[in-house]
Motif scaffolding. Structure first.
Motif, PDB file in Angstrom:
ATOM      1  N   ILE A   1      -9.876  47.252  -9.449  1.00 17.15           N
ATOM      2  CA  ILE A   1      -8.620  47.148 -10.196  1.00 17.15           C
ATOM      3  C   ILE A   1      -8.855  46.381 -11.500  1.00 17.15           C
ATOM      4  CG2 ILE A   1      -6.283  46.186 -10.175  1.00 17.15           C
ATOM      5  CD1 ILE A   1      -6.295  46.527  -7.118  1.00 17.15           C
ATOM      6  N   PRO A   2      -8.495  46.970 -12.628  1.00 14.21           N
ATOM      7  CA  PRO A   2      -8.639  46.256 -13.906  1.00 14.21           C
ATOM      8  C   PRO A   2      -7.806  44.967 -13.897  1.00 14.21           C
ATOM      9  CG  PRO A   2      -8.142  48.586 -14.260  1.00 14.21           C
ATOM     10  CD  PRO A   2      -7.969  48.325 -12.788  1.00 14.21           C
ATOM     11  N   ARG A   3      -8.365  43.941 -14.475  1.00 14.33           N
ATOM     12  CA  ARG A   3      -7.709  42.635 -14.582  1.00 14.33           C
ATOM     13  C   ARG A   3      -7.357  42.031 -13.231  1.00 14.33           C
ATOM     14  NH1 ARG A   3      -2.815  42.567 -17.572  1.00 14.33           N
ATOM     15  NH2 ARG A   3      -3.123  40.341 -17.666  1.00 14.33           N
ATOM     16  N   ALA A   4      -8.162  42.324 -12.228  1.00 14.31           N
ATOM     17  CA  ALA A   4      -7.966  41.732 -10.900  1.00 14.31           C
ATOM     18  C   ALA A   4      -8.838  40.489 -10.772  1.00 14.31           C
ATOM     19  CB  ALA A   4      -8.288  42.736  -9.808  1.00 14.31           C
ATOM     20  N   HIS A   5      -8.297  39.498 -10.073  1.00 10.65           N
ATOM     21  CA  HIS A   5      -8.988  38.223  -9.877  1.00 10.65           C
ATOM     22  C   HIS A   5      -8.907  37.849  -8.402  1.00 10.65           C
ATOM     23  CE1 HIS A   5      -8.869  37.847 -14.227  1.00 10.65           C
ATOM     24  NE2 HIS A   5      -7.600  38.199 -14.133  1.00 10.65           N
ATOM     25  N   PHE A   6      -9.882  37.073  -7.949  1.00  8.08           N
ATOM     26  CA  PHE A   6      -9.996  36.669  -6.547  1.00  8.08           C
ATOM     27  C   PHE A   6      -9.563  35.214  -6.392  1.00  8.08           C
ATOM     28  CE2 PHE A   6     -12.370  34.686  -3.119  1.00  8.08           C
ATOM     29  CZ  PHE A   6     -12.240  35.587  -2.079  1.00  8.08           C
ATOM     30  N   PHE A   7      -8.836  34.948  -5.304  1.00  4.86           N
ATOM     31  CA  PHE A   7      -8.554  33.569  -4.913  1.00  4.86           C
ATOM     32  C   PHE A   7      -8.505  33.512  -3.393  1.00  4.86           C
ATOM     33  CE2 PHE A   7      -5.590  30.157  -3.649  1.00  4.86           C
ATOM     34  CZ  PHE A   7      -6.335  29.087  -4.105  1.00  4.86           C
ATOM     35  N   ASP A   8      -9.162  32.514  -2.814  1.00  3.34           N
ATOM     36  CA  ASP A   8      -9.193  32.353  -1.365  1.00  3.34           C
ATOM     37  C   ASP A   8      -8.342  31.149  -0.958  1.00  3.34           C
ATOM     38  OD1 ASP A   8      -9.735  32.110   1.315  1.00  3.34           O
ATOM     39  OD2 ASP A   8     -11.907  32.158   1.101  1.00  3.34           O
ATOM     40  N   PRO A   9      -7.140  31.388  -0.386  1.00  5.18           N
ATOM     41  CA  PRO A   9      -6.277  30.277   0.023  1.00  5.18           C
ATOM     42  C   PRO A   9      -6.899  29.362   1.070  1.00  5.18           C
ATOM     43  CG  PRO A   9      -5.053  32.343   0.013  1.00  5.18           C
ATOM     44  CD  PRO A   9      -6.504  32.684  -0.161  1.00  5.18           C
ATOM     45  N   GLU A  10      -7.920  29.841   1.757  1.00  5.69           N
ATOM     46  CA  GLU A  10      -8.592  28.994   2.737  1.00  5.69           C
ATOM     47  C   GLU A  10      -9.167  27.743   2.080  1.00  5.69           C
ATOM     48  OE1 GLU A  10     -12.070  29.258   6.120  1.00  5.69           O
ATOM     49  OE2 GLU A  10     -11.034  31.067   5.483  1.00  5.69           O
ATOM     50  N   GLN A  11      -9.553  27.855   0.811  1.00  4.97           N
ATOM     51  CA  GLN A  11     -10.141  26.707   0.123  1.00  4.97           C
ATOM     52  C   GLN A  11      -9.138  25.571  -0.031  1.00  4.97           C
ATOM     53  OE1 GLN A  11     -13.424  26.467  -0.253  1.00  4.97           O
ATOM     54  NE2 GLN A  11     -13.352  28.453   0.780  1.00  4.97           N
ATOM     55  N   VAL A  12      -7.854  25.899  -0.088  1.00 12.68           N
ATOM     56  CA  VAL A  12      -6.820  24.855  -0.108  1.00 12.68           C
ATOM     57  C   VAL A  12      -6.875  24.088   1.215  1.00 12.68           C
ATOM     58  CG1 VAL A  12      -4.338  24.382  -0.207  1.00 12.68           C
ATOM     59  CG2 VAL A  12      -5.349  26.123  -1.716  1.00 12.68           C
ATOM     60  N   GLY A  13      -7.023  24.814   2.308  1.00 15.29           N
ATOM     61  CA  GLY A  13      -7.141  24.175   3.615  1.00 15.29           C
ATOM     62  C   GLY A  13      -8.389  23.324   3.724  1.00 15.29           C
ATOM     63  N   VAL A  14      -9.497  23.839   3.218  1.00 13.88           N
ATOM     64  CA  VAL A  14     -10.753  23.075   3.227  1.00 13.88           C
ATOM     65  C   VAL A  14     -10.568  21.775   2.448  1.00 13.88           C
ATOM     66  CG1 VAL A  14     -13.158  23.066   2.437  1.00 13.88           C
ATOM     67  CG2 VAL A  14     -12.207  25.108   3.554  1.00 13.88           C
ATOM     68  N   MET A  15      -9.921  21.868   1.297  1.00 18.43           N
ATOM     69  CA  MET A  15      -9.675  20.676   0.483  1.00 18.43           C
ATOM     70  C   MET A  15      -8.851  19.654   1.267  1.00 18.43           C
ATOM     71  SD  MET A  15      -7.401  20.376  -2.990  1.00 18.43           S
ATOM     72  CE  MET A  15      -5.889  20.727  -2.098  1.00 18.43           C
ATOM     73  N   LEU A  16      -7.806  20.130   1.935  1.00 15.06           N
ATOM     74  CA  LEU A  16      -6.923  19.212   2.660  1.00 15.06           C
ATOM     75  C   LEU A  16      -7.611  18.559   3.855  1.00 15.06           C
ATOM     76  CD1 LEU A  16      -3.544  21.149   2.557  1.00 15.06           C
ATOM     77  CD2 LEU A  16      -4.146  19.050   1.319  1.00 15.06           C
ATOM     78  N   THR A  17      -8.601  19.217   4.439  1.00 13.34           N
ATOM     79  CA  THR A  17      -9.301  18.607   5.580  1.00 13.34           C
ATOM     80  C   THR A  17     -10.079  17.363   5.164  1.00 13.34           C
ATOM     81  OG1 THR A  17     -11.272  20.003   5.367  1.00 13.34           O
ATOM     82  CG2 THR A  17      -9.504  20.808   6.819  1.00 13.34           C
ATOM     83  N   HIS A  18     -10.293  17.196   3.862  1.00 11.74           N
ATOM     84  CA  HIS A  18     -11.002  16.013   3.369  1.00 11.74           C
ATOM     85  C   HIS A  18     -10.055  14.859   3.059  1.00 11.74           C
ATOM     86  CE1 HIS A  18     -14.850  18.046   3.224  1.00 11.74           C
ATOM     87  NE2 HIS A  18     -14.237  19.080   2.680  1.00 11.74           N
ATOM     88  N   ALA A  19      -8.749  15.106   3.164  1.00 13.32           N
ATOM     89  CA  ALA A  19      -7.771  14.048   2.906  1.00 13.32           C
ATOM     90  C   ALA A  19      -7.580  13.214   4.167  1.00 13.32           C
ATOM     91  CB  ALA A  19      -6.437  14.668   2.479  1.00 13.32           C
ATOM     92  N   THR A  20      -7.445  11.918   3.980  1.00 15.79           N
ATOM     93  CA  THR A  20      -7.152  11.049   5.122  1.00 15.79           C
ATOM     94  C   THR A  20      -5.647  10.857   5.223  1.00 15.79           C
ATOM     95  OG1 THR A  20      -7.377   9.056   3.775  1.00 15.79           O
ATOM     96  CG2 THR A  20      -9.356   9.832   4.909  1.00 15.79           C
ATOM     97  N   GLY A  21      -5.192  10.534   6.427  1.00 17.12           N
ATOM     98  CA  GLY A  21      -3.785  10.233   6.633  1.00 17.12           C
ATOM     99  C   GLY A  21      -2.927  11.414   7.052  1.00 17.12           C
ATOM    100  N   LEU A  22      -3.467  12.619   6.998  1.00 19.34           N
ATOM    101  CA  LEU A  22      -2.694  13.774   7.453  1.00 19.34           C
ATOM    102  C   LEU A  22      -2.742  13.831   8.979  1.00 19.34           C
ATOM    103  CD1 LEU A  22      -3.846  16.532   4.908  1.00 19.34           C
ATOM    104  CD2 LEU A  22      -1.610  15.424   5.033  1.00 19.34           C
TER     105      LEU A  22
END
Length: 173
Positions: free
Chosen positions: A24-45
């Motif tokens: 698809i022209p002008r298509a871009h990739f984003f993986d929402p799982e990376q948001v979860g990976v980022m949050l697993t590094h936060a303390t206090g959750l």
């Protein structure tokens, strides 16, 4: 526009997403799982079984996807399994409120194909993926109502991507 690829783990979402970005022209990739990976590094959750159980994950995914779509334009392709109906509806509602057009596809394959794909994949992820097949089967009725089911059995990812691309072609910016 967002193309969200849902379906069980190991069905080929990420591979199909990569093909869609090439197709698809002008298509871009984003993986929402990376948001979860980022949050697993936060303390206090609070401790949860899956990062999707955090309301914060769903909120940040909607905000990130909305802003990213505005920034890059075109089509944003997201491969992410969401098997909890309440979570999906929350994400969908957030994107609708933000005015982001969403096309939701559920990649599906018969059980024998899924087992073959999962068992042939990275051994460290195989057990976890196999353990979630029942949750996927349980979610299939609502997934079929909320998204467009695409049977990937016997179809290579490029073929699945071509089918999806043809489906969304009239809606592309």
């Amino acid at each position: 526009m967002i193309i969200w690829l849902n379906g069980t783990f190991g069905v080929g979402k990420t591979t199909t997403a990569a093909e869609l970005v090439r197709t698809i022209p002008r298509a871009h990739f984003f993986d929402p799982e990376q948001v979860g990976v980022m949050l697993t590094h936060a303390t206090g959750l609070p401790k949860v079984g899956d990062f999707q159980d955090w309301t914060l994950w769903r909120t940040i995914v909607v905000e990130t996807v909305t802003r990213l779509a505005d920034q890059v334009g075109g089509v944003l392709v997201l491969p992410q399994t969401v098997l909890v109906e309440e979570y999906w509806r929350e994400i969908r509602a957030g994107l609708e409120t933000a005015g982001v057009p969403l096309r939701h596809f559920v990649l599906h394959a018969d059980r024998a194909t899924l087992l073959r794909r999962i068992e042939g994949d990275t051994p460290s992820n195989s057990r976890w993926r196999l353990d979630h097949l029942t949750a996927y089967q349980d979610a299939l009725p609502w997934l079929g109502r909320e998204g467009r089911l695409v049977d990937t059995t016997g179809i290579p990812p490029a073929g699945v991507a071509a089918h999806i691309a043809a489906t969304v072609a009239p809606d592309q910016p």
